[in-house]
Write an enzyme that holds these catalytic residues in place. Structure first.
Site, PDB file in Angstrom:
ATOM      1  N   SER A 142       0.641  -1.327   0.150  1.00  0.00           N
ATOM      2  CA  SER A 142       0.016   0.018  -0.036  1.00  0.00           C
ATOM      3  C   SER A 142       0.835   1.333   0.003  1.00  0.00           C
ATOM      4  CB  SER A 142      -0.789  -0.161   1.344  1.00  0.00           C
ATOM      5  OG  SER A 142      -1.347   1.265   1.456  1.00  0.00           O
ATOM      6  N   TYR A 155      -1.712  -0.737  10.586  1.00  0.00           N
ATOM      7  CA  TYR A 155      -1.793  -1.131   9.415  1.00  0.00           C
ATOM      8  C   TYR A 155      -0.624  -0.778   8.513  1.00  0.00           C
ATOM      9  CZ  TYR A 155      -3.690  -1.045   4.373  1.00  0.00           C
ATOM     10  OH  TYR A 155      -4.105  -1.558   3.197  1.00  0.00           O
TER      11      TYR A 155
HETATM   12  P1  NDP Z   1     -11.503  -5.603  -0.058  1.00  0.00           P
HETATM   13  O1  NDP Z   1     -12.110  -5.710   1.304  1.00  0.00           O
HETATM   14  O2  NDP Z   1     -12.689  -5.295  -1.045  1.00  0.00           O
HETATM   15  O3  NDP Z   1     -11.132  -7.039  -0.360  1.00  0.00           O
HETATM   16  C1  NDP Z   1     -10.481  -7.759   0.429  1.00  0.00           C
HETATM   17  C2  NDP Z   1     -10.169  -9.104   0.377  1.00  0.00           C
HETATM   18  O4  NDP Z   1      -9.537 -10.030   1.346  1.00  0.00           O
HETATM   19  C3  NDP Z   1     -11.802  -9.636   0.405  1.00  0.00           C
HETATM   20  O5  NDP Z   1     -11.997 -10.685  -0.697  1.00  0.00           O
HETATM   21  C4  NDP Z   1     -11.799 -10.587   1.743  1.00  0.00           C
HETATM   22  O6  NDP Z   1     -12.697 -11.658   1.398  1.00  0.00           O
HETATM   23  C5  NDP Z   1     -10.460 -11.175   1.739  1.00  0.00           C
HETATM   24  N1  NDP Z   1      -9.951 -11.321   3.043  1.00  0.00           N
HETATM   25  C6  NDP Z   1      -9.928 -10.748   4.136  1.00  0.00           C
HETATM   26  N2  NDP Z   1      -9.613 -11.305   5.150  1.00  0.00           N
HETATM   27  C7  NDP Z   1      -9.439 -12.695   4.791  1.00  0.00           C
HETATM   28  C8  NDP Z   1      -8.936 -13.758   5.405  1.00  0.00           C
HETATM   29  N3  NDP Z   1      -8.964 -13.845   6.688  1.00  0.00           N
HETATM   30  N4  NDP Z   1      -8.841 -15.037   4.528  1.00  0.00           N
HETATM   31  C9  NDP Z   1      -9.062 -14.847   3.475  1.00  0.00           C
HETATM   32  N5  NDP Z   1      -9.185 -13.585   2.517  1.00  0.00           N
HETATM   33  C10 NDP Z   1      -9.647 -12.633   3.400  1.00  0.00           C
HETATM   34  O7  NDP Z   1     -10.464  -4.642  -0.350  1.00  0.00           O
HETATM   35  P2  NDP Z   1      -9.241  -4.440  -1.471  1.00  0.00           P
HETATM   36  O8  NDP Z   1      -9.668  -5.217  -2.524  1.00  0.00           O
HETATM   37  O9  NDP Z   1      -9.063  -3.032  -1.361  1.00  0.00           O
HETATM   38  O10 NDP Z   1      -8.080  -5.040  -0.781  1.00  0.00           O
HETATM   39  C11 NDP Z   1      -7.037  -5.906  -1.431  1.00  0.00           C
HETATM   40  C12 NDP Z   1      -5.725  -5.473  -1.105  1.00  0.00           C
HETATM   41  O11 NDP Z   1      -5.384  -4.184  -1.338  1.00  0.00           O
HETATM   42  C13 NDP Z   1      -5.507  -5.452   0.656  1.00  0.00           C
HETATM   43  O12 NDP Z   1      -4.208  -6.202   0.929  1.00  0.00           O
HETATM   44  C14 NDP Z   1      -5.444  -4.002   0.983  1.00  0.00           C
HETATM   45  O13 NDP Z   1      -4.671  -3.788   2.067  1.00  0.00           O
HETATM   46  C15 NDP Z   1      -4.695  -3.525  -0.395  1.00  0.00           C
HETATM   47  N6  NDP Z   1      -5.050  -2.043  -0.502  1.00  0.00           N
HETATM   48  C16 NDP Z   1      -6.198  -1.508  -0.826  1.00  0.00           C
HETATM   49  C17 NDP Z   1      -6.383  -0.015  -0.992  1.00  0.00           C
HETATM   50  C18 NDP Z   1      -7.636   0.385  -1.021  1.00  0.00           C
HETATM   51  O14 NDP Z   1      -7.740   1.837  -1.082  1.00  0.00           O
HETATM   52  N7  NDP Z   1      -8.423  -0.327  -1.482  1.00  0.00           N
HETATM   53  C19 NDP Z   1      -5.047   0.791  -0.808  1.00  0.00           C
HETATM   54  C20 NDP Z   1      -3.834  -0.130  -0.472  1.00  0.00           C
HETATM   55  C21 NDP Z   1      -3.819  -1.205  -0.523  1.00  0.00           C
HETATM   56  P3  NDP Z   1     -13.579 -12.607   2.598  1.00  0.00           P
HETATM   57  O15 NDP Z   1     -14.146 -11.471   3.427  1.00  0.00           O
HETATM   58  O16 NDP Z   1     -14.495 -13.182   1.732  1.00  0.00           O
HETATM   59  O17 NDP Z   1     -12.593 -13.445   3.020  1.00  0.00           O
END
Ligand code: NDP
Length: 246
Positions: A142, A155
């Site tokens: 990030s 975070y």
């Molecule tokens: P979302 O919340 O849309 O997606 C997060 C995903 O992670 C979901 O599919 C969720 O699925 C999964 N997840 C969460 N916890 C678990 C777990 N314990 N086991 C398996 N899967 C898990 O957010 P983003 O798409 O934005 O996030 C994706 C990545 O991008 C993350 O690492 C985030 O930190 C990073 N990021 C995002 C930014 C943003 O502004 N959106 C900026 C910078 C980085 P489920 O709940 O079904 O398990």
């Protein structure tokens, strides 16, 4: 995107946001995709959508904070497709808050998912990739992995750690095993990530920031690009943020 054809790509956190967009984009370009996350219904729907468009995908319900689940995910991918070309360690959570709120459980959860999840992913695929003498591990950090702001300490710490782990992996494995590594660091992206914020003041701030968010496909395109580069070319790090983000 010819080099994506038939590549076996595991994507964690594929049930929404960046993971979902990446799964759809790489499948459109001929990859065989293994989607992982906890919400089975979401995964089922996304796999159906990919198949309707002529793509190839399967899913495995996985909690990345469980080393055992990650091992099972890698075994599932091998049973389905016989090899693992790419792992995208994308799953992440962001329940940010100020340290003095003492949300200790949320600190634990971020460490378990954002750091241990990435390590367990590496542990699950590294033996296979070493045997293949090829592979690509893409870890999602990030812009918070470069600088700290109020409420983002834990975070940010997890995302700094993702960068450290990925760079260490590159130094150890790229010369020895021909395994590529990439750190992708998004800025504000329009996904469900901020839904995990429980601190009301921070939630309000996050809603304000989300007004400048870019599409998850902006990040998915970067992921597809680094995979598509020729095998002798490792793109090690990319930062992508909204033009308007300070
Ligand atoms: P979302 O919340 O849309 O997606 C997060 C995903 O992670 C979901 O599919 C969720 O699925 C999964 N997840 C969460 N916890 C678990 C777990 N314990 N086991 C398996 N899967 C898990 O957010 P983003 O798409 O934005 O996030 C994706 C990545 O991008 C993350 O690492 C985030 O930190 C990073 N990021 C995002 C930014 C943003 O502004 N959106 C900026 C910078 C980085 P489920 O709940 O079904 O398990």
């Amino acid at each position: 995107m010819d080099n994506l054809k038939s590549k076996v790509i595991i994507i964690t956190g594929a049930s929404s946001g960046i993971g979902e967009a990446t799964a759809k984009l790489v499948a459109q370009n001929g990859a065989k995709v293994v989607l992982a996350a906890r919400r089975e219904e979401r995964l089922q729907t996304i796999v159906s959508e990919i198949e309707k468009e002529g793509g190839e995908a399967v899913y495995h319900v996985t909690n990345v904070a469980s080393a055992e689940d990650m091992q099972k995910l890698a075994q599932f991918a091998l049973q389905q497709y016989g090899r693992i070309d790419v792992l995208v360690n994308n799953a992440g959570i962001m329940p940010v808050s100020q340290l003095n709120e003492l949300r200790v459980n949320e600190w634990d959860n971020m460490i378990d998912v954002n750091i241990k999840g990435v390590l367990y992913g590496i542990a699950a695929v590294l033996p296979t990739m070493r045997e293949q003498q090829s592979g690509h591990i893409i870890n999602i950090s990030s812009v918070a992995g470069y600088s700290v702001s109020p409420a983002s300490s834990v975070y940010s710490a997890t995302k700094f750690a993702v960068r450290a782990i990925t760079e260490g992996l590159r130094q150890e494995e790229s010369p020895a095993s021909n395994i590529r590594t990439t750190i992708i660091s998004p800025g504000i992206t329009d996904t469900e990530l901020s839904h995990s914020i429980n601190s009301p003041a921070i939630q309000a701030m996050a809603s304000e920031f989300m007004k400048m968010a870019i599409s998850p496909y902006s990040i998915a395109r970067a992921i597809a690009y680094v995979i598509n580069e020729p095998e002798d070319t490792g793109v090690n790090e990319i930062v992508i943020r909204p033009t308007l983000q300070p």
